[in-house]
Design an enzyme around this catalytic site. Sequence first.
Site, PDB file in Angstrom:
ATOM      1  N   ARG A 150      -6.247  -1.705  35.962  1.00  0.00           N
ATOM      2  CA  ARG A 150      -5.451  -2.418  36.975  1.00  0.00           C
ATOM      3  C   ARG A 150      -6.263  -3.473  37.720  1.00  0.00           C
ATOM      4  NH1 ARG A 150      -2.601   2.104  40.428  1.00  0.00           N
ATOM      5  NH2 ARG A 150      -4.607   3.093  40.036  1.00  0.00           N
TER       6      ARG A 150
ATOM      7  N   ASN B 168       0.544   1.600  37.377  1.00  0.00           N
ATOM      8  CA  ASN B 168       0.328   2.700  36.439  1.00  0.00           C
ATOM      9  C   ASN B 168       1.517   3.626  36.484  1.00  0.00           C
ATOM     10  OD1 ASN B 168      -2.161   2.406  35.249  1.00  0.00           O
ATOM     11  ND2 ASN B 168      -3.264   3.705  36.692  1.00  0.00           N
TER      12      ASN B 168
END
Length: 790
Positions: free
Chosen positions: A19, A37
């Site tokens: 990320r 996520n």
Amino acid sequence: MKQRRFIHITGIVQGVGFRPFVYQLAIRHQLAGSVINDSEGVKVDVQGDVDQLDEFISELTLQAPPLSRIDQVAVWPRPLHHVTSFAIEQSKGRSLTSVCLSPDQGICEDCRADIADPTSRYYRYPFTNCTHCGPRYTIVEALPYDRAVTGMRTFSLCQPCQQAYQNPLDRRYHAQPISCDHCGPRVRYVSGSGEVLAHKASAIAMAARTLRQGGIIAIKGLGGFHLACDASNSDAVARLRQIKRRQRKPFAVMVANGDAAKQLVSGEAEEWDILQSQASPIVLMQKKVQMEKEAAPQSSLAANIAPGVPYLGVMLPYTPLHVLLFEHLDRAIVLTSANGSGMPMATEFAEVSDQLGDLVDGVLDHNRPIVQPCDDSVVHFAGGKCRVMRMARGYAPYSQPDNGSVRPILAMGAQQKAAIGLSLAQQWILSPYVGDIDDIDTQHRYLAVIRHFESLYQVEPEQIVCDRHPGYVSTQYAIERQQQASPAMSLHQVQHHHAHILAVMAEHKIKQTVLGFAFDGTGWGDDGTVWGGEVLLSSPRHFKQVFHLRPFRLLGGEQAIKSPARIVFAMLLECYTLSEIKAMGLAVFKAWSESKMDNLFKLWQSGNSSPYTSSMGRLIDAWAGLLGLVDSVDYEGECGLLLEQAALAATGSVAMEFQLAETNMIDWQPLLDNALSLLAAAPSGLSSGTQPDTWSLLVSFLSRGLLEAIAHNIKTVAVSFPTYPVVLSGGVFQNRVLLDLVYQQLSELTNSIYCGETIPVNDGGIAAGQLWYATHQPEKGLSGSSALHI
């Protein structure tokens, strides 16, 4: 021109810094949107200039974080909406879990630098980690992978760690195990009697001092406790062998760095690369000749570390705790799992205390929980490649994309070296090595691993697949669970050696029919005998046995596996009369009385508790016994290792050949007759001590001769099936001399050659083969692997 894209990325993309990588990439390309996520992977909603957008999508795969593995990137257009910045959103769970779980990883160079830097907040902190290293599988309780569902959730972050955790530009952004000396786990040193003696740096120093003084300590690592002692102290090693009830089985050692390892072992460039890789496995490398007594301690090993075998298992410090311990040590240490005989690896101080008590001189303990145990991986170099023999820390959980099934499938594996498999809609997964599930404690751990994977991936299997052996705990559990399931669960049972071949096919994604050589110790055969020397034409759904080793009896069943002389005797009885065998005066029977020989002959005649076997592994055991390399077997694979040691010493070999009989048998009698003639003509060095060099030379020639004969037999069979790829599987192919010879022999042919690389060729890979079978069955499937119609 601006456009918007929705991107779904699957693979190993959680817990590896994906990320923040996406965030930084979006900022660099001046894009707006978000990344999140969830249990299906990483999802990116992004918009901006179309050229920048295209570059962003391209760089997602080209510049992905080093520990990530991208299986699929799916992109959909979306209508533009109002958004002015790029953000990382909080993770979410979903009902369908398709994300891959990352294995634990050894300390990265940046974190190694941090613990050595006096100006760093992480200076000498033994639990330093970042998104590029540290625990993963061993601390996770649920997916998606977030701190709240790990063993770290009870440690509240201090302000500096919280800032790093929330900063997308920091390499510790959402590093779930992040902590420091102010807010994280701490280490302590406890005496063997349970008294806490020291904390933090003093604990590590005291543990090292105990090792230098010849003591034995337990050390809590990533996936469990190890027992450790000074590897140069033969008395300490002997005491450790008593604790482990491990008479001759080799121990692995940990050394400070690659330079220290080079004092002890030699190897190929690939072996050195894998030793120093982030997976940090135990690497079995060629032992060097013992150094002189005046050599530095780190270049000297006790002779009882790995007696009589050609290889030494070596590993490097893979956690900050190990790195800091070696600041106080100038020598190698033995590192072996901390457990009593037959017990699973300990993960809690209480288990070490209960099992080992005051047998150890101290425990280097810490309070970071181990959610899931995980042993050390073992790797060696054979057939031109590094191959995993035990798949655990650094390599497992192992997953493959796009080969799963719509209906969740659970694979039970085998009895020895057990691991389980799980097939989902978008991937299939193989668990880390669990162990031999012969005892009740390991069986409990085995069942706990099944429950953990089902919980992680939020599935209730609709199909279950297992071995055909009715005595396997894994088979019994599969049948019991299938019978209790509601609604009904389908059950597949796969022949053991078919599963061996399928495991290699699964790793290499082979769906066509192959010529498979399944050579191992023992496995349940379809004809009521014990198989282990099988040549199978195998597809994912069926197999046909085209050759098998000539059967011989295992006199007394399990007793024969421990006593190779029994196997030699049984093989001789297939070819000679009892009186002829007695007249040979073979040294392998020197400890037997005439009455014992007579009684075993009667046992052979009756067949009681003495099944026929076609096992190539047992043939190798018999050969080692015949040549006087071993009297009684101390550990699995000992005969093969000793035969390999003898073969490596050979400057030539004795020309020997199996005979392929019209009955599709691989007949070993010509080899045995040849060996008996040579042994009869040789000086009696083995029994009387005369001319030992001549005898050793003959033993080494005959050892290599057998391995060359096996390799040549494989080539001979392969020549008859030129259009089929050759697949090699089963524990026998862990013999690197043999595998090297096979690859040399088959290089002259047109057949493609496949052998296990990441998935072990031993029983640790059986679950992968079972999944490959089950995922290729028609929807209503068959109940078990069956004959292949050519």
